[in-house]
Write a protein that holds these residues in place. Structure first.
Motif, PDB file in Angstrom:
ATOM      1  N   ALA A  29       0.437  -0.922  -0.313  1.00  0.00           N
ATOM      2  CA  ALA A  29       0.126   0.138  -0.143  1.00  0.00           C
ATOM      3  C   ALA A  29       0.914   1.241  -0.069  1.00  0.00           C
ATOM      4  O   ALA A  29       1.998   1.365   0.982  1.00  0.00           O
ATOM      5  N   VAL A  30       0.646   2.361  -0.690  1.00  0.00           N
ATOM      6  CA  VAL A  30       1.411   3.072  -1.282  1.00  0.00           C
ATOM      7  C   VAL A  30       0.551   4.456  -0.569  1.00  0.00           C
ATOM      8  O   VAL A  30      -0.001   4.583  -1.214  1.00  0.00           O
ATOM      9  N   VAL A  31       1.585   5.223   0.025  1.00  0.00           N
ATOM     10  CA  VAL A  31       0.759   6.692   0.725  1.00  0.00           C
ATOM     11  C   VAL A  31       1.798   7.078   0.882  1.00  0.00           C
ATOM     12  O   VAL A  31       2.725   7.828   0.818  1.00  0.00           O
ATOM     13  N   SER A  32       1.359   8.338   1.201  1.00  0.00           N
ATOM     14  CA  SER A  32       1.638  10.080   0.931  1.00  0.00           C
ATOM     15  C   SER A  32       2.271  10.182   2.400  1.00  0.00           C
ATOM     16  O   SER A  32       1.845   9.978   2.786  1.00  0.00           O
ATOM     17  N   VAL A  33       3.730  11.164   2.161  1.00  0.00           N
ATOM     18  CA  VAL A  33       3.680  11.210   3.621  1.00  0.00           C
ATOM     19  C   VAL A  33       4.320  12.822   3.458  1.00  0.00           C
ATOM     20  O   VAL A  33       4.692  13.441   2.435  1.00  0.00           O
ATOM     21  N   PRO A  34       3.934  13.631   4.280  1.00  0.00           N
ATOM     22  CA  PRO A  34       4.271  15.166   4.380  1.00  0.00           C
ATOM     23  C   PRO A  34       5.829  15.769   4.016  1.00  0.00           C
ATOM     24  O   PRO A  34       6.607  14.782   4.291  1.00  0.00           O
ATOM     25  N   PRO A  73      -3.753  -1.462   8.583  1.00  0.00           N
ATOM     26  CA  PRO A  73      -4.839  -1.769   9.300  1.00  0.00           C
ATOM     27  C   PRO A  73      -6.029  -1.378   8.176  1.00  0.00           C
ATOM     28  O   PRO A  73      -6.009  -0.761   7.225  1.00  0.00           O
ATOM     29  N   TYR A  74      -6.839  -2.013   8.853  1.00  0.00           N
ATOM     30  CA  TYR A  74      -8.042  -1.347   7.774  1.00  0.00           C
ATOM     31  C   TYR A  74      -9.621  -0.791   8.556  1.00  0.00           C
ATOM     32  O   TYR A  74      -9.554  -0.613   9.764  1.00  0.00           O
ATOM     33  N   THR A  75     -10.126  -0.616   7.651  1.00  0.00           N
ATOM     34  CA  THR A  75     -11.305   0.167   7.897  1.00  0.00           C
ATOM     35  C   THR A  75     -13.094  -0.399   9.109  1.00  0.00           C
ATOM     36  O   THR A  75     -12.457  -1.773   8.357  1.00  0.00           O
ATOM     37  N   PRO A  76     -13.212   0.195   8.829  1.00  0.00           N
ATOM     38  CA  PRO A  76     -14.632  -0.281   9.814  1.00  0.00           C
ATOM     39  C   PRO A  76     -15.546  -1.339   8.096  1.00  0.00           C
ATOM     40  O   PRO A  76     -15.784  -2.883   8.482  1.00  0.00           O
ATOM     41  N   LEU A  77     -14.738  -1.258   7.308  1.00  0.00           N
ATOM     42  CA  LEU A  77     -15.715  -1.601   6.021  1.00  0.00           C
ATOM     43  C   LEU A  77     -14.522  -2.740   5.479  1.00  0.00           C
ATOM     44  O   LEU A  77     -15.029  -3.285   4.051  1.00  0.00           O
ATOM     45  N   LYS A 129      -6.501   4.077   4.191  1.00  0.00           N
ATOM     46  CA  LYS A 129      -4.747   4.336   4.075  1.00  0.00           C
ATOM     47  C   LYS A 129      -5.003   5.498   4.971  1.00  0.00           C
ATOM     48  O   LYS A 129      -3.572   6.152   5.237  1.00  0.00           O
ATOM     49  N   LYS A 130      -6.187   6.034   5.574  1.00  0.00           N
ATOM     50  CA  LYS A 130      -5.826   7.432   6.326  1.00  0.00           C
ATOM     51  C   LYS A 130      -5.184   7.043   7.547  1.00  0.00           C
ATOM     52  O   LYS A 130      -3.957   7.882   7.891  1.00  0.00           O
ATOM     53  N   GLU A 131      -5.504   5.889   8.144  1.00  0.00           N
ATOM     54  CA  GLU A 131      -3.728   4.970   8.812  1.00  0.00           C
ATOM     55  C   GLU A 131      -2.729   5.363   9.159  1.00  0.00           C
ATOM     56  O   GLU A 131      -1.673   5.236   9.641  1.00  0.00           O
TER      57      GLU A 131
END
Ligand code: J2J
Length: 543
Positions: free
Chosen positions: A461-466, A515-519, A524-526
């Protein structure tokens, strides 16, 4: 060329945009011909020691159109054009426009993976490259791509041909009858930043794009005396059209090409050529701000400094005027269409704290919540838009179009924004799964798919970092399978798969599970929060 491959505006909108004089029935071919007739001797494009006048550009485009026709190129054919900031870029695209063939605008940083996809997906018959640029030999790339792209008939090289066709041999006597090119034909395919997998292709018509040039020119006060410095790769929508190189040519001004955006490459050009306007992305603007204090070049010809492509920090924005003595213009645009500008005479507060307002009175804007309901004034929501130069759908992407456009034709930008009382847009974040690395867009899913091809990767999973300088960097979280590969090994693997360098994750973290969302979706937020924490800790440790 009206088909489901090229989604078009419904007839009532076509009528509206014609009646309101947005679409005036011009084509790129007719535009250049007209300028050549009126001001043939004036310089159109300068590249170092070389310059080409409007009349020469017009004639050379005709010659090249004849050469392309000799190779069998005809109306509607696609040609992937991957040229850096050189005069040949303009000769090639205007030659293609004359024939009604469609340039597909690849960027110099694209590699085998992207180019092969563009060539295959568009069934391109030509691929136009430089010999070498920025220490990279594009002929090697062409050799790798050609066997996998059956429709590709010719590779054309600007420079030493290395066994392919030399562009210089295609300037024939211009005897071919011109193809009938209609203003509502698709003129070219631009690239989207992408959010779900590979870049989508954006069909832009002569009518719609030329309207965007005209409206941009008015806002940026472009005229015959304007000198535009192309410091960013000119095939990108922003330096091409906002108002960019094509806007400048439409206004009859002069385009000065820089090989790169660094102060070393650009400051002397500004001084020598009397540049009046240029466009930067935020990290380059920071470098320019930093460099200005210690440089001696006279930059006083510069009237407008545009910054866009990614969010420009208010703090840095406040410094532009005093350091460069010119007006900052924030530009928030997208290759799909909509472009917002701060106006040159806006109050300083508006210029430094907003991303501008739509360029056209016919741009329709909505800011909505998850249920597509309009949010209240000043609240944050997703920006939806439609208008006379915003596409109604991507090229050959029916399924994706159904998700990305509302049933009444609004484009879902994926940008989270708020509106000021005066109708200016403030970009607040992003709903799309994309990383904006200093203006270069990375579709997370595209990089994830490449990582998944490695046999030691179970999931990615690829995400952004400030990031203070680039705004954002990318971080890949990888769940290993059996053995844990090194970050270096994975980066090398990605490079070998032939993806553009800016897409290679800045950081790779190994993790046991996501980490997973409730759905039940990967959160990705986490992951973004985790990535930000890890980066902070490691930065603190290295200080
Ligand atoms: C925040 N985000 C921005 C800005 C673009 C002019 C200028 C830019 C582009 C461009 C363009 C931003 N602040 N000032 O085509 O003609 C992000 C948004 C947007 C996406 C579009 C033009 N300016 N962005 O950047 O197609 O997320 O076009 O949706 O490459 O960049 O990217 P792109």
């Amino acid at each position: 060329m009206r088909s489901s491959e090229y989604p078009f505006w419904p007839q009532n909108f076509v009528n509206l945009y014609r009646e309101t004089d947005c679409w005036r029935g011009e084509t790129f071919g007719s535009m250049l011909r007209e300028r050549a007739g009126k001001q043939g001797k004036r310089i159109a494009v300068t590249d170092g020691e070389k310059s080409v006048s409007y009349a020469e550009l017009d004639r050379r485009a005709d010659c090249l159109a004849a050469g392309f026709a000799r190779l069998g190129l005809k109306k509607g054919d696609r040609a992937v054009v991957q040229l850096p900031n050189r005069i040949e870029f303009f000769e090639v695209i205007f030659a293609l426009f004359r024939l009604g063939a469609l340039p597909v605008f690849a960027l110099p940083s694209h590699r085998e993976s992207e180019i092969q996809y563009f060539c295959r997906f568009t069934e391109a018959v030509l691929y136009v490259i430089p010999d070498c640029y920025a220490e990279f030999d594009y002929r090697t790339l062409a050799k790798a791509v050609q066997p996998n792209t059956p429709a590709l008939r010719q590779v054309i090289v600007a420079g030493s041909s290395g066994g392919f066709t030399a562009l210089s041999e295609l300037y024939d006597d211009p005897v071919v009858p011109e193809a009938e090119v209609n203003p509502d034909d698709v003129a070219f395919l631009q690239l989207s930043g992408g959010s779900t997998g590979l870049s989508k292709l954006i069909p832009r018509t002569h009518d719609d794009y030329i309207y965007s040039l005209r409206a941009s020119n008015e806002i940026c006060r472009m005229n015959q005396d304007s000198v535009y410095l192309a410091a960013l790769p000119v095939a990108h929508n922003y330096p091409l059209s906002s108002p960019g190189a094509l806007g400048t040519l439409y206004a009859g001004g002069r385009v000065v090409l820089a090989a790169g955006g660094s102060p070393d490459e650009t400051f002397p050009l500004i001084a020598q050529e009397g540049v009046t306007i240029t466009a930067l992305v935020p990290p380059l603007a920071l470098i320019w701000l930093e460099a200005a204090a210690s440089r001696r070049e006279d930059l006083s010809s510069l009237k407008v400094l545009q910054v866009g492509g990614a969010k420009f920090s208010e703090q840095a924005a406040r410094r532009i005027k005093s350091v460069f003595g010119c007006t900052l213009q924030q530009v928030f645009g997208m290759a799909e269409g909509l472009v917002n500008y701060t106006r040159l005479d806006d109050p300083e507060e508006t210029i430094v704290s907003t991303q501008g307002k739509p360029m056209s009175p016919f741009d329709e804007i909505r800011v909505v919540d998850e249920n597509d309901e309009d949010v209240g004034p000043g609240e944050v929501g997703e920006l939806l838009t439609r208008g006379p130069y915003t596409i109604r759908g991507y090229y050959k992407a029916e399924e994706h179009n159904a998700k990305t456009f509302t049933t009444d034709g609004f484009y879902r930008t994926g940008d989270l924004v708020s509106m000021t009382a005066a109708g200016y847009i403030v970009v607040e974040g992003r709903a799309k799964d994309q990383i904006n690395r200093g203006g270069e867009k990375i579709a997370a899913e595209e990089v994830e798919n490449h990582l998944l091809a490695h046999d030691a990767v179970h999931d990615a999973a690829v995400v952004s970092v400030p990031d203070e300088f680039l705004g954002e960097r990318s971080c890949a979280f990888v769940i290993p399978r059996r053995r844990v590969p090194s970050a270096g090994e994975l980066k090398r693997f990605l490079r070998e798969r032939g993806i553009a360098g800016y897409k290679i994750p800045d950081r790779i973290e190994f993790i046991q599970s996501f980490p997973y969302t409730p759905l039940g979706k990967v959160s990705k937020k986490e992951l973004r929060q985790m990535a930000a924490r890890i980066t902070k800790v490691s930065t603190a440790a290295s200080i």
